[in-house]
Write an enzyme that holds these catalytic residues in place. Sequence first.
Site, PDB file in Angstrom:
ATOM      1  N   LYS A   1      -2.413  -2.022  -3.978  1.00 34.65           N
ATOM      2  CA  LYS A   1      -3.147  -0.413  -3.639  1.00 34.65           C
ATOM      3  C   LYS A   1      -2.561   0.821  -3.703  1.00 34.65           C
ATOM      4  O   LYS A   1      -1.453   0.961  -2.977  1.00 34.65           O
ATOM      5  CB  LYS A   1      -4.074  -0.364  -2.215  1.00 34.65           C
ATOM      6  CG  LYS A   1      -4.859   1.024  -2.093  1.00 34.65           C
ATOM      7  CD  LYS A   1      -5.486   0.668  -0.585  1.00 34.65           C
ATOM      8  CE  LYS A   1      -5.944   1.625  -0.602  1.00 34.65           C
ATOM      9  NZ  LYS A   1      -6.662   1.556   1.334  1.00 34.65           N
TER      10      LYS A   1
ATOM     11  N   LYS B   1       1.166  -1.005   0.215  1.00 36.86           N
ATOM     12  CA  LYS B   1       0.097  -0.320   0.132  1.00 36.86           C
ATOM     13  C   LYS B   1       0.720   0.895   0.242  1.00 36.86           C
ATOM     14  O   LYS B   1       1.736   0.943   0.829  1.00 36.86           O
ATOM     15  CB  LYS B   1      -0.656  -0.068   1.371  1.00 36.86           C
ATOM     16  CG  LYS B   1      -1.795   1.430   1.393  1.00 36.86           C
ATOM     17  CD  LYS B   1      -3.073   1.558   2.262  1.00 36.86           C
ATOM     18  CE  LYS B   1      -4.083   2.550   2.852  1.00 36.86           C
ATOM     19  NZ  LYS B   1      -4.901   2.247   3.081  1.00 36.86           N
TER      20      LYS B   1
HETATM   21  C1  PBG Z   1      -7.062   3.724   5.836  1.00 34.67           C
HETATM   22  C2  PBG Z   1      -8.093   3.224   3.737  1.00 34.67           C
HETATM   23  C3  PBG Z   1      -7.627   4.096   2.979  1.00 34.67           C
HETATM   24  C4  PBG Z   1      -8.142   3.399   2.129  1.00 34.67           C
HETATM   25  C5  PBG Z   1      -8.934   2.512   2.207  1.00 34.67           C
HETATM   26  N1  PBG Z   1      -8.624   2.040   3.859  1.00 34.67           N
HETATM   27  C6  PBG Z   1      -7.361   5.300   2.721  1.00 34.67           C
HETATM   28  C7  PBG Z   1      -5.685   5.614   3.876  1.00 34.67           C
HETATM   29  O1  PBG Z   1      -4.747   4.405   3.896  1.00 34.67           O
HETATM   30  O2  PBG Z   1      -6.104   6.841   3.543  1.00 34.67           O
HETATM   31  C8  PBG Z   1      -8.591   4.046   0.613  1.00 34.67           C
HETATM   32  C9  PBG Z   1      -9.019   3.779  -0.422  1.00 34.67           C
HETATM   33  C10 PBG Z   1      -9.803   4.282  -1.213  1.00 34.67           C
HETATM   34  O3  PBG Z   1      -9.082   5.495  -1.674  1.00 34.67           O
HETATM   35  O4  PBG Z   1     -10.217   4.203  -1.879  1.00 34.67           O
HETATM   36  N2  PBG Z   1      -6.632   2.851   5.968  1.00 34.67           N
END
Ligand code: PBG
Length: 328
Positions: A252, A198
Amino acid sequence: MPSFPQTRFRRTRSADWVRRLVRQTTLSPDDLVWSVVVSDRADPTEPVASMPGVVRYSIPALVKAAKEAYDLGIPALALFPHIDPAKKDDQGSEASNNQGLVQTAIRALKDAVPDMGLICDVALDPFTTHGHDGILEEGYVANDETVKRLCEQALSQAYAGADVIAPSDMMDGRVGAIRQVLEREGFRNTMILSYAAKYASGFYGPYRDAIGSAQALVGDKKTYQMDPANRDECIHEVAMDLEEGADMVMVKPGLPYLDIVARIKEEFGVPTFAFQVSGEYAMIQAAAQNGWIDGDRVMMESLSAFKRAGADGVLTYFAPQAAKILNA
Ligand code: PBG
């Protein structure tokens, strides 16, 4: 490959039937996980301004939408909460409240649509006043203290009936710690889908609006999420999460990181998912609404690109819309 004119690549592109015959990637509703936002304020839904077409659902409205999605052939939901700001604190205590929004939604969904998979995000950001995924100590997200809280959150989701625990926080060691707690409490078949690779991405902007953490977030998440410039770390992150007990892994954001998806699938050969995140969704919708692109066509093309890269499935806000086209 023989040269021209022994080879004319256009021969196998010359008709629809042969294009179908040689097609290497297919997309089906089975490949889609629908990411949804549940809110304790929506009555029954409220729009998310930065994500046209996405709404926050009340629990009853979500149950109804989930049934429809399941009937479209979508196997699973990924659940994200938007909670009343008055319930937030600096520890994200609400995350492990057994009567909290997420836990109540899980029970309602499992009751009404028991065969649909339920994937629950583990991270503190929807619940903290500062918008970070963990506990702050002098401005730094403290790893080991946060992992303890994430274990409590994961366990409370498992007790409510979650099928899949999906830690998205990027703390070190959290998969192993959560796996240990789940085993200890008898949750032997509860899966862990780790957000293993991520990245600290600008593409999450609209999501933070959707769950109401945007105004709150102090600083950025660069001390825990990966640097978008890096390639090698993803291998080590995934290897460690698998060793610690992850059943499935995720990359992600999605489309800008297809090189990472392809690499991980090739290297590990485990169930690998990609998250087409909020900013990717918003870009496609914005361009489509302006008439600059054919929205449906670009949506389907982007989803099949994930499959081509090797993903086993995609978490997407487009799931019902795409499933309708696939079923037509
Ligand atoms: C939080 C989380 C995020 C997303 C999913 N879980 C955002 C972040 O890390 O700030 C993003 C999902 C999206 O942008 O659709 N832990």
